[in-house]
Design an enzyme around this catalytic site. Structure first.
Site, PDB file in Angstrom:
ATOM      1  N   HIS A  33      30.559  41.601  31.454  1.00  0.00           N
ATOM      2  CA  HIS A  33      31.307  41.337  32.691  1.00  0.00           C
ATOM      3  C   HIS A  33      30.654  40.217  33.518  1.00  0.00           C
ATOM      4  CE1 HIS A  33      34.273  43.270  35.721  1.00  0.00           C
ATOM      5  NE2 HIS A  33      34.120  41.991  35.970  1.00  0.00           N
TER       6      HIS A  33
ATOM      7  N   ARG B  54      55.203  38.007  35.317  1.00  0.00           N
ATOM      8  CA  ARG B  54      56.368  38.742  35.831  1.00  0.00           C
ATOM      9  C   ARG B  54      57.518  37.786  36.123  1.00  0.00           C
ATOM     10  NH1 ARG B  54      53.734  42.881  40.050  1.00  0.00           N
ATOM     11  NH2 ARG B  54      52.649  40.970  40.564  1.00  0.00           N
TER      12      ARG B  54
ATOM     13  N   GLY C 105      32.294  37.282  34.292  1.00  0.00           N
ATOM     14  CA  GLY C 105      33.326  36.348  34.793  1.00  0.00           C
ATOM     15  C   GLY C 105      32.931  35.615  36.064  1.00  0.00           C
TER      16      GLY C 105
ATOM     17  N   ARG D 215      40.567  42.821  32.783  1.00  0.00           N
ATOM     18  CA  ARG D 215      40.141  44.218  32.912  1.00  0.00           C
ATOM     19  C   ARG D 215      40.298  44.911  31.567  1.00  0.00           C
ATOM     20  NH1 ARG D 215      37.790  42.966  36.744  1.00  0.00           N
ATOM     21  NH2 ARG D 215      37.951  43.754  38.882  1.00  0.00           N
TER      22      ARG D 215
ATOM     23  N   GLU E 133      34.068  50.763  31.032  1.00  0.00           N
ATOM     24  CA  GLU E 133      32.874  50.029  31.410  1.00  0.00           C
ATOM     25  C   GLU E 133      31.880  50.920  32.153  1.00  0.00           C
ATOM     26  OE1 GLU E 133      34.337  46.020  32.419  1.00  0.00           O
ATOM     27  OE2 GLU E 133      32.622  45.931  33.764  1.00  0.00           O
TER      28      GLU E 133
ATOM     29  N   GLY F 235      48.439  33.747  37.126  1.00  0.00           N
ATOM     30  CA  GLY F 235      47.993  33.626  38.519  1.00  0.00           C
ATOM     31  C   GLY F 235      46.962  32.502  38.592  1.00  0.00           C
TER      32      GLY F 235
HETATM   33  C1  8YV Z   1      33.411  40.859  40.183  1.00  0.00           C
HETATM   34  C2  8YV Z   1      35.633  40.839  38.996  1.00  0.00           C
HETATM   35  O1  8YV Z   1      32.133  40.427  40.039  1.00  0.00           O
HETATM   36  O2  8YV Z   1      36.202  40.066  41.151  1.00  0.00           O
HETATM   37  C3  8YV Z   1      36.536  40.691  40.161  1.00  0.00           C
HETATM   38  O3  8YV Z   1      37.657  41.214  40.082  1.00  0.00           O
HETATM   39  O4  8YV Z   1      36.059  41.253  37.988  1.00  0.00           O
HETATM   40  C4  8YV Z   1      34.195  40.523  38.952  1.00  0.00           C
HETATM   41  O5  8YV Z   1      34.001  39.287  38.401  1.00  0.00           O
HETATM   42  C5  8YV Z   1      33.428  42.326  40.460  1.00  0.00           C
HETATM   43  O6  8YV Z   1      34.724  42.799  40.590  1.00  0.00           O
HETATM   44  C6  8YV Z   1      32.633  42.646  41.684  1.00  0.00           C
HETATM   45  O7  8YV Z   1      33.155  43.749  42.369  1.00  0.00           O
END
Ligand code: 8YV
Length: 328
Positions: free
Chosen positions: A290, A181, A292, A243, A272, A159
């Site tokens: 976490h 997919r 990201g 995830r 987590e 993606g």
């Molecule tokens: C977010 C994340 O900060 O956006 C996502 O899916 O994994 C994270 O980097 C988090 O989900 C905030 O709700």
């Protein structure tokens, strides 16, 4: 804009500018404590909110939604991933669910690349040697990691984030392979020089590095099962910025302990914030909390998307970031 202000409940502290704008536009309730709401607080929130703004730390399941009052119309998630929300149950109740895709793509891809570099080049180990004052001088054979140039990177999930990582990997001289997919459009394949594998098992067995970049769904739970982890080459490095639920973390910890996996870089965890103890204190495992989307810019942009989604809904239109079950 309609005169009546929507009751919007933010479950967590968000960047100041986002909270301020939310207060200007809506009857917004902020969570000034920055602690996740407990179940009782969430239940109370869905009984009074017209729009709930949750984050990944809130479990919005069917039971919680059953507590919602008829006033609840929208769940405007702060984040791209929506695996903490029962989308079927929400949409089944007629709720609009939105997320914040796109604005955290580059940052998450940066972090995946950072983990690839950190694990391959033993950056955390090296930094720890320095921090502990243990550097005794250069030696020809000490602290050697693995070269990235010419290596094969298998991206699971092509993606937005997978593609952004592929662009970075190309710049580092890596060969990009991917499982998805369905194949991505020819134009993107050409740009990325990417090789498609319909069969994940076959790809896993041939890569030098694997990066997980797909959402957590019922279908992708433990996508990297014990059996799939055993398919990795002994020198392979596994990176996960997507995830935690994608990997059987217990099986991964066992393989780290027995030396059957060369290196691991994780930003997300199956339970987590808990981390499997077998993954802690291992020289070839780099763990991040976490991070990201953790840039000031991404978090501001995520907040702006949340606000835009709510405004679009308030103005009687369908928000562009609407999540529908068929997308998952
Ligand atoms: C977010 C994340 O900060 O956006 C996502 O899916 O994994 C994270 O980097 C988090 O989900 C905030 O709700």
């Amino acid at each position: 804009m309609s005169a009546r202000r929507l009751k919007v409940v933010l479950t967590r502290r968000l960047p100041d500018a986002v909270e301020t704008r939310a207060r200007e536009l809506f009857d917004a309730e902020l969570n000034l404590t920055d602690r996740p709401m407990d179940r009782a607080a969430l239940e109370a929130a869905v009984r009074r909110a017209e729009v709930l703004v949750p984050t990944i730390t809130d479990v919005i399941d069917a039971d919680l939604l059953a507590e919602a009052g008829p006033q609840l119309k929208m769940i405007a998630n702060f984040g791209a991933g929506v695996d903490h929300i029962d989308i079927d149950a929400a949409v089944g109740r007629g709720l609009i669910v939105t997320n914040t895709p796109g604005v955290l793509t580059e940052d998450t891809a940066d972090l995946a690349m950072a983990l690839i570099l950190a694990v391959s080049r033993r950056i955390v180990e090296g930094a720890t040697v320095m921090a502990e004052g243990r550097f005794e001088g250069w030696t020809p054979t000490w602290m050697c990691g693995r070269k990235l140039w010419g290596k094969r990177l298998g991206i699971v999930g092509m993606g937005r984030i997978g593609q952004a990582l592929a662009r970075r990997a190309r710049a580092f001289g890596m060969q990009v392979h991917y499982h998805n997919r369905k194949p991505v459009p020819d134009m993107i394949v050409e740009e990325l020089g990417a090789t498609y594998w319909e069969d994940l098992d076959q790809m896993l067995a041939r890569m030098d590095l694997i990066s997980l970049n797909c959402p957590a769904t019922r279908e992708t739970h433990h996508l990297l099962s014990a059996a799939r982890l055993d398919r990795l080459q002994p020198h392979a490095i596994l990176i996960n910025t997507a995830r935690g639920e994608l990997i059987d973390e217990t099986a991964l910890a066992e393989r780290v302990r027995s030396g059957r996996i060369a290196g691991v870089g994780l930003d997300v965890y199956e339970h987590e914030p808990a981390v499997h103890p077998g993954l802690l204190g291992q020289a070839n495992v780099v763990l991040l909390p976490h991070l990201g989307s953790a840039t000031l810019e991404a978090r501001q942009d995520m907040g702006d998307r949340v606000i835009a989604n709510i405004l679009t809904f308030q103005n009687g239109h369908r928000p562009a970031d609407r999540v529908i079950p068929a997308m998952l």
